[in-house]
Design an enzyme around this catalytic site. Structure first.
Site, PDB file in Angstrom:
ATOM      1  CD  GLU A   1      -1.523  -2.111   1.866  1.00  0.00           C
ATOM      2  OE1 GLU A   1      -2.248  -3.860   1.908  1.00  0.00           O
ATOM      3  OE2 GLU A   1      -0.033  -2.167   2.468  1.00  0.00           O
TER       4      GLU A   1
ATOM      5  CE1 TYR B   1       8.219   0.682  -3.773  1.00  0.00           C
ATOM      6  CE2 TYR B   1       5.596   1.910  -3.601  1.00  0.00           C
ATOM      7  CZ  TYR B   1       7.147   1.461  -3.010  1.00  0.00           C
ATOM      8  OH  TYR B   1       7.458   2.013  -1.488  1.00  0.00           O
TER       9      TYR B   1
END
Length: 152
Positions: free
Chosen positions: A107, A119
């Site tokens: 998250e 990411y």
């Protein structure tokens, strides 16, 4: 700049990890949490980044069978922009991938564009949202899936 070294975190690293966390996040983890992560949490795997004799970042995950849940990636503000987060994430994913993790999740704050880009550069994709995950903001749920058949 001295050479960047990525190594597995040890219990002695807990205090500097907690300090980096305090500098990086609005809701930092406690020293006790980092001590537990580096000593008693059997599913925790953490790396730290050293430049010279100074620890400048850490990254970690919880190893849950074939899945890795990335807990945090943090770099001291004075050492951002040098590729430290990318090097830690690569080392952590390479090692745990060789050891059997096939899928990763995490998250991230919806406003953290630098982290989202990092990411995504490693093949993570946005797959959901956790409303109110942080006190003041939603979290974006990201996954990197290998597509491997894990049936036994």
């Amino acid at each position: 700049m001295d050479q960047l070294l990525i190594r597995q975190a040890e219990p002695e690293d807990a205090a500097v990890m907690a300090e980096i966390d305090r500098l990086c996040f609005k809701d930092p983890w406690s020293l006790d949490a980092f001590e537990a992560e580096t000593t008693t949490n059997q599913v925790a795997f953490y790396v730290v980044a050293d430049i010279g004799r100074r620890t400048v970042g850490y990254a970690g995950l919880w190893w849950l069978d074939f899945e890795g849940h990335i807990t945090n990636v943090a770099v001291h503000p004075d050492f951002r922009g040098l590729g430290v987060a990318k090097a830690m994430l690569k080392a952590m994913l390479d090692f745990t991938g060789e050891e059997g993790i096939t899928d990763y999740t995490l998250e991230v704050r919806e406003s953290n564009e630098a982290a989202l880009c990092l990411y995504e550069s490693f093949g993570f994709s946005q797959e959901g949202r956790r409303p109110g995950y942080y006190k003041d903001e939603d979290a974006i749920i990201m996954w990197r899936r290998s597509g491997k058949d894990r049936s036994r």
